[in-house]
Design an enzyme around this catalytic site. Structure first.
Site: not given
Length: 156
Positions: A118-121
């Site tokens: 889950v690409p929170c970056h």
């Protein structure tokens, strides 16, 4: 819950999940690599390896998100951010329908249990700054650079 630790270019990734899906991917600075990966986590390990090799841009895994309804709503919105792209906390709040919820959105983003998957970056400050990342800003920068490498310009 089954667990496994795999090596990545950014440290040890600890995978947690079961037949209901992947529930957590954490980055650790140290740890012992698992000698054997449980069957429930093998696909995650394979896809993370392909991601870091640059041959996978979109994960296709069964997820078992554990959090509040609001957190899950934010995390599902994060899944819509394309590989190689970024959005701001403010834009994410707007996309979720409440610009004033920016702090709550940022908090939910910071509690994302599925590092990279889950690409929170891919969420940055409105001014383009790299703000907040549970795995450390050096890892956030590395991931963004990997997903969007600079274009080599021709001298001629």
């Amino acid at each position: 819950m089954k667990k496994a630790k795999i090596e990545t270019p950014l440290g040890i990734a600890e995978l947690t999940g079961d037949s209901d899906g992947l529930s957590s991917v954490k980055v650790l600075d140290e740890g012992i690599i698992s000698a054997e990966i449980p069957s429930e986590l093998k696909e995650t390990a394979l896809q993370l390896e392909a991601y870091f090799k640059g041959t996978l841009q979109n994960f296709d895994l069964k997820l078992n998100l554990q959090g509040t309804d609001f957190q899950k709503k934010v995390w599902k919105k994060l899944l819509e951010i394309p590989y190689g792209s970024t959005t701001s906390y403010l834009q994410l709040s707007r996309d979720l329908g409440d610009e004033k919820a920016i702090r709550a959105v940022a908090s939910a983003n910071g509690k994302n249990p599925l590092w990279i998957i889950v690409p929170c970056h891919r969420v940055i400050g409105s001014d383009g700054s790299l703000t907040g990342y549970a795995g450390g800003l050096h890892r956030k920068k590395w991931l963004l650079d990997m997903e969007n490498p600079p274009v080599q310009q021709s001298l001629f």
